[in-house]
Motif scaffolding. Structure first.
Motif, mmCIF file in Angstrom:
data_model
loop_
_atom_site.group_PDB
_atom_site.id
_atom_site.type_symbol
_atom_site.label_atom_id
_atom_site.label_comp_id
_atom_site.label_asym_id
_atom_site.label_seq_id
_atom_site.Cartn_x
_atom_site.Cartn_y
_atom_site.Cartn_z
ATOM 1 N N TYR A 88 0.758 -1.221 -0.031
ATOM 2 C CA TYR A 88 0.003 0.011 0.046
ATOM 3 C C TYR A 88 0.814 1.270 -0.049
ATOM 4 N N VAL A 89 1.935 1.215 0.735
ATOM 5 C CA VAL A 89 2.623 2.543 1.138
ATOM 6 C C VAL A 89 3.531 2.757 -0.337
ATOM 7 N N GLY A 93 2.016 5.794 -1.120
ATOM 8 C CA GLY A 93 2.882 6.870 -0.399
ATOM 9 C C GLY A 93 2.575 7.388 0.968
ATOM 10 N N THR A 94 1.661 6.528 1.624
ATOM 11 C CA THR A 94 1.292 6.580 2.716
ATOM 12 C C THR A 94 1.093 5.256 3.595
ATOM 13 N N ILE A 108 -6.866 -3.561 3.635
ATOM 14 C CA ILE A 108 -6.048 -2.897 4.446
ATOM 15 C C ILE A 108 -6.306 -1.837 5.573
ATOM 16 N N GLY A 109 -7.304 -1.199 5.110
ATOM 17 C CA GLY A 109 -7.777 0.041 5.774
ATOM 18 C C GLY A 109 -8.484 -0.575 7.392
ATOM 19 N N PRO A 137 7.536 5.758 9.008
ATOM 20 C CA PRO A 137 7.843 6.989 9.645
ATOM 21 C C PRO A 137 6.572 7.755 9.854
ATOM 22 N N ASP A 138 5.572 7.641 8.854
ATOM 23 C CA ASP A 138 4.423 8.532 8.697
ATOM 24 C C ASP A 138 3.314 7.932 9.506
ATOM 25 N N TRP A 139 3.458 6.697 10.278
ATOM 26 C CA TRP A 139 2.243 5.829 10.776
ATOM 27 C C TRP A 139 1.741 6.865 11.949
#
Length: 152
Positions: A88-89, A93-94, A108-109, A137-139
């Motif tokens: 997914y990332v 990108g997130t 995944i959501g 890192p953006d978790w």
């Protein structure tokens, strides 16, 4: 009803379950269109472990359902979820998908929302917390989406 037609009926219901829920790994109590799909899947897994599920049925389940799992437990589910989150990332990108987002047939959501709920309730193993935080890192453990409507 013959064994073959019952199996085919289960496959058809599992396809419908995937279309609605985004995964071929229902919980034991799940049903779709009144069909006990969770029980049906658990019986197939049991047949597989006992060595009584024919090879062509094994191949059919594995080929028609890419996220199919013969054995489910917390560790495999966590690892499978991480693998899907990585994809997914790479694609989006997130590491913060929306609740209903699906990647390669995997919800995944829902998986992310469940991990966040485990964390908030103190149920998540510390190793899982460290792994998620180190790798993504953006978790965000607490995320609130705006509920406002958009115009335009």
């Amino acid at each position: 009803m013959t064994v073959t037609s019952r199996f085919d009926e289960g496959i058809a219901h599992l396809h419908r379950y995937v279309a609605v829920h985004g995964t071929s790994n229902p919980r034991q109590r799940d049903a779709i269109d009144g069909f006990p799909i969770g029980r049906w899947v658990n019986t197939r897994r049991s047949d597989y472990r006992r060595g009584v599920l024919p090879a062509e049925r094994i191949a059919q389940l594995e080929s028609e359902f890419p996220d199919w799992q013969w054995k489910t437990n917390a560790r495999t589910s966590f690892t499978a979820g991480l693998n899907h989150l990585r994809r997914y990332v790479a694609r989006h990108g997130t590491s913060n998908p929306r609740q209903h987002d699906v990647i390669d047939g995997f919800p995944i959501g829902t998986w992310v929302a469940t991990r966040r709920a485990e964390y908030r309730s103190g149920q998540m193993p510390p190793g899982h917390v460290r792994q998620i935080e180190a790798e993504f890192p953006d978790w965000q453990w607490n995320i609130r989406r705006s509920g406002g409507s958009s115009t335009g």
